[in-house]
Design an enzyme around this catalytic site. Structure first.
Site, PDB file in Angstrom:
ATOM      1  N   SER A 128       6.729   4.513  -0.975  1.00 52.18           N
ATOM      2  CA  SER A 128       6.682   3.411  -1.928  1.00 52.18           C
ATOM      3  C   SER A 128       7.322   3.804  -3.243  1.00 52.18           C
ATOM      4  O   SER A 128       7.288   4.962  -3.644  1.00 52.18           O
ATOM      5  CB  SER A 128       5.235   2.987  -2.202  1.00 52.18           C
ATOM      6  OG  SER A 128       5.235   1.974  -3.195  1.00 52.18           O
ATOM      7  N   LYS A 182       0.299   2.561   4.127  1.00 53.68           N
ATOM      8  CA  LYS A 182       1.389   1.909   3.380  1.00 53.68           C
ATOM      9  C   LYS A 182       1.269   0.387   3.499  1.00 53.68           C
ATOM     10  O   LYS A 182       1.502  -0.352   2.541  1.00 53.68           O
ATOM     11  CB  LYS A 182       2.760   2.377   3.880  1.00 53.68           C
ATOM     12  CG  LYS A 182       3.952   1.642   3.244  1.00 53.68           C
ATOM     13  CD  LYS A 182       3.948   1.834   1.729  1.00 53.68           C
ATOM     14  CE  LYS A 182       5.117   1.289   0.944  1.00 53.68           C
ATOM     15  NZ  LYS A 182       5.862   0.159   1.310  1.00 53.68           N
ATOM     16  N   HIS A 185      -1.370  -0.676   1.200  1.00 52.48           N
ATOM     17  CA  HIS A 185      -0.788  -0.576  -0.146  1.00 52.48           C
ATOM     18  C   HIS A 185      -0.023  -1.856  -0.469  1.00 52.48           C
ATOM     19  O   HIS A 185      -0.176  -2.451  -1.541  1.00 52.48           O
ATOM     20  CB  HIS A 185       0.140   0.644  -0.218  1.00 52.48           C
ATOM     21  CG  HIS A 185       1.075   0.655  -1.397  1.00 52.48           C
ATOM     22  ND1 HIS A 185       2.187  -0.166  -1.478  1.00 52.48           N
ATOM     23  CD2 HIS A 185       1.054   1.361  -2.558  1.00 52.48           C
ATOM     24  CE1 HIS A 185       2.805   0.047  -2.625  1.00 52.48           C
ATOM     25  NE2 HIS A 185       2.138   0.972  -3.302  1.00 52.48           N
ATOM     26  N   ASN A 186       0.794  -2.302   0.473  1.00 49.29           N
ATOM     27  CA  ASN A 186       1.581  -3.511   0.218  1.00 49.29           C
ATOM     28  C   ASN A 186       0.702  -4.752   0.136  1.00 49.29           C
ATOM     29  O   ASN A 186       0.981  -5.653  -0.651  1.00 49.29           O
ATOM     30  CB  ASN A 186       2.651  -3.682   1.294  1.00 49.29           C
ATOM     31  CG  ASN A 186       3.852  -2.790   1.053  1.00 49.29           C
ATOM     32  OD1 ASN A 186       3.729  -1.734   0.422  1.00 49.29           O
ATOM     33  ND2 ASN A 186       5.006  -3.185   1.536  1.00 49.29           N
ATOM     34  N   GLU A 189      -0.585  -4.750  -3.159  1.00 46.82           N
ATOM     35  CA  GLU A 189       0.541  -5.129  -4.030  1.00 46.82           C
ATOM     36  C   GLU A 189       0.666  -6.663  -4.092  1.00 46.82           C
ATOM     37  O   GLU A 189       0.827  -7.237  -5.174  1.00 46.82           O
ATOM     38  CB  GLU A 189       1.818  -4.485  -3.462  1.00 46.82           C
ATOM     39  CG  GLU A 189       3.115  -4.853  -4.118  1.00 46.82           C
ATOM     40  CD  GLU A 189       4.317  -4.231  -3.367  1.00 46.82           C
ATOM     41  OE1 GLU A 189       4.339  -2.994  -3.190  1.00 46.82           O
ATOM     42  OE2 GLU A 189       5.224  -4.977  -2.953  1.00 46.82           O
TER      43      GLU A 189
HETATM   44  C1  6PG Z   1       7.111  -0.415  -2.107  1.00 46.63           C
HETATM   45  C2  6PG Z   1       7.309  -1.879  -1.831  1.00 46.63           C
HETATM   46  C3  6PG Z   1       8.400  -2.059  -0.814  1.00 46.63           C
HETATM   47  C4  6PG Z   1       8.967  -3.447  -0.774  1.00 46.63           C
HETATM   48  C5  6PG Z   1       7.991  -4.484  -0.332  1.00 46.63           C
HETATM   49  C6  6PG Z   1       8.341  -5.881  -0.791  1.00 46.63           C
HETATM   50  O1  6PG Z   1       5.994   0.023  -1.910  1.00 46.63           O
HETATM   51  O2  6PG Z   1       8.041   0.228  -2.550  1.00 46.63           O
HETATM   52  O3  6PG Z   1       6.142  -2.408  -1.342  1.00 46.63           O
HETATM   53  O4  6PG Z   1       7.922  -1.612   0.406  1.00 46.63           O
HETATM   54  O5  6PG Z   1       9.536  -3.763  -1.982  1.00 46.63           O
HETATM   55  O6  6PG Z   1       7.989  -4.448   1.059  1.00 46.63           O
HETATM   56  O7  6PG Z   1       7.588  -6.702  -0.011  1.00 46.63           O
HETATM   57  P1  6PG Z   1       7.819  -8.243   0.171  1.00 46.63           P
HETATM   58  O8  6PG Z   1       9.304  -8.466   0.345  1.00 46.63           O
HETATM   59  O9  6PG Z   1       7.062  -8.551   1.401  1.00 46.63           O
HETATM   60  O10 6PG Z   1       7.294  -8.859  -1.070  1.00 46.63           O
END
Ligand code: 6PG
Length: 476
Positions: A128, A182, A185-186, A189
């Site tokens: 990430s 991960k 984590h997302n 996010e």
């Molecule tokens: C990270 C981000 C990366 C990505 C996301 C965006 O941890 O660096 O999460 O993995 O930018 O997948 O996710 P979406 O396109 O689903 O918003």
């Protein structure tokens, strides 16, 4: 053979990861399906370290010291299987294949088991931090065997973000554990971003703040408990001007949030595990709602809003209420995410240290935030904490914030501002703390229409009421 490690797939993430490795003194064999990308990397950044240009996967494998370590950085999906297959044919037992893409952990489990049968290590790794993180220090979440980590770990730790001299990289657990973490984590996010969006919408709609004022508010928030990468970049996005005109950038962006799918996976898996990740689910659904342009257009002007306009007497106090509501809701989202990691670990038999996950998320990753240190402390102190919300620090935080939280959700409802994230988080908080839940009534309904039985508060066993007869109770 001279390369320490290889990277195949040199789009932005792969290229930056290869550069990061080279900058840290590792000699990196680089390969891309179309050679032009490999050449461009070396032409532009060749002086950053030792790159060994490879024309083919076979070439790549030949250039590596043993045990060979190859990081795959191709876009997650079917392409990954193809590359793995090609690699597996060329590699030898003991070699390590790393998948650094956002793969689904179920795919990672399948791939790991297939490669294990061929004597190879397969390390599904969450990475990430976006482009910049890949180059300057991402948060790295590797799964796979402990044996593979022994060899690979030191290299990954050397290129990871460092916080208090601790690398934001640790062995997460066996097979798909890294990609699972991960994924969560997302999911967090998504929840975090949704909450930020709601805070912005409230302050703008209810208080009529300008984008400049809002940027300033987020900047101020970033110097307190909320300090985090996402809050920091929110101020930056809000302050940005439309590159084609005079107005705010945010006002010319189409209001439909897209997604690559990791948040959706989180919710799909949470449903199977039975973990209530309502904050993440609402965030995924909010993206779907935003994307349903036709429905939104059809409803606009047909569905009415509140008849009276809300006025706020003390705007400063409302800003503080929103800040507290945001922090409390964020704590809930993280609490739910950590619950999900715990439940996933149990279901898939991974030995995941929750405190260590908070530790490696303190830097490098998108959800890096000051309060992850508090989460680390909470789990270090009490590894089997039933919920983050009951840790003394977090309990105090949500308790102190709850009145603000309620005012914000009530004001949002009165003003007609959708706050699915704040609302779901507050409902979860109230559900957890309540003495009795209406679940009892639902059990009664299930027993009446389907003889599904119920348990009693004052006796062991399952029971059924003779609803259509004399209403006597039978032991089921
Ligand atoms: C990270 C981000 C990366 C990505 C996301 C965006 O941890 O660096 O999460 O993995 O930018 O997948 O996710 P979406 O396109 O689903 O918003």
């Amino acid at each position: 053979a001279q390369a320490d490690i290889a990277v195949t797939g040199l789009a932005t993430m792969g290229r930056n990861l290869a550069r990061n490795l080279a900058r840290h003194g590792h000699s990196v064999a680089v390969h891309n399906r179309t050679k032009a990308r490999t050449d461009a990397l070396v032409a532009t950044y060749g002086d950053e370290g030792t790159f060994i240009v490879c024309d083919s996967i076979e070439d790549l494998v030949r250039s590596l010291k043993r045990p060979r370590k190859v990081i795959i950085m191709v876009q997650a999906g079917a392409g990954t299987d193809e590359v793995i297959e090609q690699l597996a044919d060329a590699l030898e037992p003991g070699d390590i294949v790393v998948d650094g893409g956002n793969a689904h952990f179920i795919d990672t489990r399948r791939r790991e088991s297939a490669l294990r049968e061929r004597g190879l290590h397969f390390v599904g790794t969450g990475i990430s931090g976006g482009e910049e993180g890949a180059l300057l220090g991402p948060s790295i979440m590797p799964g796979g065997t402990a044996e593979a980590y022994q060899t690979l770990g030191p290299i990954l730790e050397s290129i990871a973000a460092q916080v208090d001299d601790t690398p934001c990289c640790t062995h997460v657990g066996a097979d798909g554990a890294g990609h699972f973490v991960k994924m969560v984590h997302n999911g967090i996010e998504y929840a975090d971003m949704q909450l930020i969006g709601e805070a912005y919408d409230l302050l703008r709609t209810v208080l009529g703040k300008s984008t400049e004022e809002l940027a300033e508010i987020f900047r101020t928030w970033n110097s307190g408990d909320l300090e985090s990468f996402l809050i920091e970049i929110t101020a930056e996005v809000l302050a940005a001007k439309d590159p084609r005109g005079e107005g705010a950038f945010v006002d010319v962006v189409l209001d439909q949030t897209e997604q690559k799918g990791t948040g959706r996976w989180t919710v799909q898996i949470a449903l199977d595990l039975g973990t209530p990740v309502s904050g993440i689910a609402e965030a995924v659904f909010a993206r779907s709602v935003s994307g349903h342009a036709e429905q939104r257009q059809a409803a606009n002007g047909v569905l009415e809003g509140p008849s009276t306009k809300i006025t706020i007497d003390k705007p400063e106090e409302f800003v503080e209420d929103v800040r507290r509501a945001l922090y409390a809701s964020k704590v809930v989202a993280y609490a739910q995410g950590f619950d999900m990691i715990r439940d996933g670990a149990e279901a898939y038999d991974w030995d995941i240290d929750l405190g260590a996950m908070a530790t490696i998320w303190r830097g490098g990753c998108i959800i890096r935030a000051r309060f992850l240190d508090r989460i680390r402390e909470a789990y270090e102190k009490t590894p089997d904490l039933p919920s983050l919300l009951v840790d003394p620090y977090f309990a105090r935080t949500v308790n102190e914030g709850q009145e603000s939280w309620r005012r914000v959700v009530a004001t949002a409802a009165a003003a007609g501002v959708p706050v699915p994230g704040f609302g779901a988080a507050l409902s979860y908080y109230d559900a957890l703390r309540r003495d009795r839940l209406p679940a009892a009534l639902l059990q009664g309904l299930r027993d009446l229409f389907g003889a599904h039985t119920y348990r009693r508060t004052d006796a062991e066993g399952s029971f059924h009421l003779d609803w259509s007869g004399d209403k006597s109770e039978q032991e089921a």
